[in-house]
Design a protein around this motif. Sequence first.
Motif, mmCIF file in Angstrom:
data_model
loop_
_atom_site.group_PDB
_atom_site.id
_atom_site.type_symbol
_atom_site.label_atom_id
_atom_site.label_comp_id
_atom_site.label_asym_id
_atom_site.label_seq_id
_atom_site.Cartn_x
_atom_site.Cartn_y
_atom_site.Cartn_z
ATOM 1 N N GLU A 75 -21.696 26.437 59.946
ATOM 2 C CA GLU A 75 -21.915 25.435 58.900
ATOM 3 C C GLU A 75 -20.704 24.507 58.716
ATOM 4 O OE1 GLU A 75 -21.426 26.498 54.554
ATOM 5 O OE2 GLU A 75 -21.772 28.497 55.372
ATOM 6 N N TYR A 76 -19.586 24.833 59.338
ATOM 7 C CA TYR A 76 -18.371 24.024 59.195
ATOM 8 C C TYR A 76 -18.059 23.151 60.421
ATOM 9 C CZ TYR A 76 -17.418 26.793 55.041
ATOM 10 O OH TYR A 76 -17.500 27.382 53.800
ATOM 11 N N TYR A 77 -18.852 23.248 61.483
ATOM 12 C CA TYR A 77 -18.566 22.478 62.693
ATOM 13 C C TYR A 77 -18.367 20.988 62.389
ATOM 14 C CZ TYR A 77 -20.150 26.388 65.735
ATOM 15 O OH TYR A 77 -20.309 27.579 66.385
ATOM 16 N N ASP A 78 -19.391 20.363 61.809
ATOM 17 C CA ASP A 78 -19.322 18.919 61.539
ATOM 18 C C ASP A 78 -18.208 18.595 60.549
ATOM 19 O OD1 ASP A 78 -21.396 18.390 63.286
ATOM 20 O OD2 ASP A 78 -22.926 18.400 61.719
ATOM 21 N N TYR A 79 -18.051 19.454 59.563
ATOM 22 C CA TYR A 79 -17.006 19.235 58.564
ATOM 23 C C TYR A 79 -15.625 19.215 59.214
ATOM 24 C CZ TYR A 79 -13.751 20.313 54.782
ATOM 25 O OH TYR A 79 -12.683 20.297 53.931
ATOM 26 N N ILE A 80 -15.332 20.213 60.024
ATOM 27 C CA ILE A 80 -14.014 20.284 60.671
ATOM 28 C C ILE A 80 -13.815 19.080 61.600
ATOM 29 C CG2 ILE A 80 -12.587 21.582 62.314
ATOM 30 C CD1 ILE A 80 -13.765 24.156 60.991
#
Length: 124
Positions: A75-80
């Motif tokens: 769930e953090y791929y795009d955020y990072i």
Amino acid sequence: MKNIIQMKTLVLGASTNKERYSYKAIHNLVDKSHQVVAIGSKKGMAFDIPIETDKIDFHAIDTVTIYLNPKAQEEYYDYILSLKPRRVIFNPGTENPTFFKLLEANNIQYEVACTLVLLATNQY
């Protein structure tokens, strides 16, 4: 006096539990005068650093150090990627070949290492 640019580290998977490695990493980063921001599953404080639960648009993130298992990282791929960090550190147990490929495709360095060891040996 030299003007030193402070680069921030995002601790992802931060915990208020003093026994957790993410808490110890925050403590050691602060101890070595690094700017630290933190995201975890619960709001709280870790060594005077507020732990956020939302994906905040932090600016000037140099390093993201991960304390989440590969499934929880998804769930953090795009955020990072949106933070455009210089590097991502995968601490022991967080190695994620799928994410490695995404980081490579976005020209973001990554290393499989222990933040605590890097700090202790002045390699951070």
